[in-house]
Scaffold this active site. Structure first.
Site, mmCIF file in Angstrom:
data_model
loop_
_atom_site.group_PDB
_atom_site.id
_atom_site.type_symbol
_atom_site.label_atom_id
_atom_site.label_comp_id
_atom_site.label_asym_id
_atom_site.label_seq_id
_atom_site.Cartn_x
_atom_site.Cartn_y
_atom_site.Cartn_z
ATOM 1 N N ARG A 34 -70.156 10.707 -59.804
ATOM 2 C CA ARG A 34 -70.017 10.957 -58.363
ATOM 3 C C ARG A 34 -71.371 10.965 -57.652
ATOM 4 N NH1 ARG A 34 -68.511 16.228 -55.225
ATOM 5 N NH2 ARG A 34 -67.223 15.504 -53.476
ATOM 6 N N ILE A 60 -66.724 12.533 -48.515
ATOM 7 C CA ILE A 60 -66.292 12.146 -49.854
ATOM 8 C C ILE A 60 -65.403 13.286 -50.334
ATOM 9 C CG2 ILE A 60 -68.444 13.064 -50.845
ATOM 10 C CD1 ILE A 60 -68.147 11.069 -53.133
ATOM 11 N N SER A 61 -64.175 12.966 -50.740
ATOM 12 C CA SER A 61 -63.201 13.990 -51.097
ATOM 13 C C SER A 61 -63.660 14.788 -52.309
ATOM 14 C CB SER A 61 -61.845 13.353 -51.402
ATOM 15 O OG SER A 61 -61.326 12.705 -50.274
ATOM 16 N N GLN A 62 -63.113 16.012 -52.418
ATOM 17 C CA GLN A 62 -63.457 16.813 -53.593
ATOM 18 C C GLN A 62 -62.849 16.162 -54.834
ATOM 19 O OE1 GLN A 62 -61.151 20.111 -51.665
ATOM 20 N NE2 GLN A 62 -60.942 20.750 -53.799
#
Length: 214
Positions: A34, A60-62
């Site tokens: 990530r 940016i999504s978890q």
């Protein structure tokens, strides 16, 4: 154990504790770092299970949400997948480990260019990224085996439903208010569409048109 290995182990443990149990999904999320998709100050927080800001006012999504959405999509090795909302490119990179071909679209040219650069760096050759209004999908490449939408609409967009192959699956958040967004899974069969509600989520809204940076 090196600090890097320990951090990755904690990252995967956090994913499992949030319900990401599919081995193929976990393997993909272990392989795709990530941190490659986060710039500047926030890169130090890449392994935390939280959304982080990126360019163009997006996020940016978890990781746990990325994992749960990917798991719900049930991607198969020969699938062609459409992702609406490229963002940083992280979700598309995860999908690239699971499917034959990924098409990803975003309304912000700057985000698409940034994601393409990371895809090239990581040699993810099965992803094609477009700057386009994702609410209309990609008719020229349809139909799709799987569709993943990473922005919330009030209802599943008609053009995306139309581009889902019979037997296909779409996962997306619905609801415009932060308080009432729900993640749903849509399955298409010979008779129409079946809907499952999965969990509460919070995503940026799905906006029609191209971003101002285009």
């Amino acid at each position: 154990m090196t600090p890097e290995a320990e951090r990755k182990m904690q990252f995967l443990y956090a994913l499992r504790s949030k319900g990401v149990t599919d081995k193929r999904v976990l393997t993909a999320m272990e392989k795709i770092d990530r941190a490659d998709f986060i710039q500047g100050f926030f890169s130090e927080r890449a392994y935390e299970d939280m959304p982080l800001p990126i360019a163009c006012g997006q996020t940016i999504s978890q990781p746990s949400v990325v994992g749960l959405m990917t798991q719900a999509l049930d991607v198969q090795p020969r699938d062609t997948v459409l992702e609406v909302g490229t963002g940083s490119g992280y979700q598309a990179a995860i999908l690239s480990q699971l499917a034959r071909r990924i098409y990803t679209v975003d309304r912000h040219k700057r985000l698409v260019q940034g994601a393409r650069a990371v895809f090239d760096k990581l040699d993810l050759a099965n992803i094609t990224a477009f700057t386009a209004d994702g609410s209309f999908g990609l008719p020229d490449q349809a139909p799709f085996d799987r569709i993943l939408v990473t922005a919330a609409a009030e209802d599943p967009p008609g053009p995306l439903l139309a581009q889902l192959r019979v037997g296909g699956v779409m996962v997306l958040p619905v609801g415009q208010s932060d308080a009432v967004q729900r993640l749903i899974r849509v399955r298409r069969d010979e008779n129409g569409f079946d809907y499952d509600e999965l969990r509460a989520v919070r995503f940026v809204p799905l906006v029609e048109g191209l971003g101002r940076d285009t």
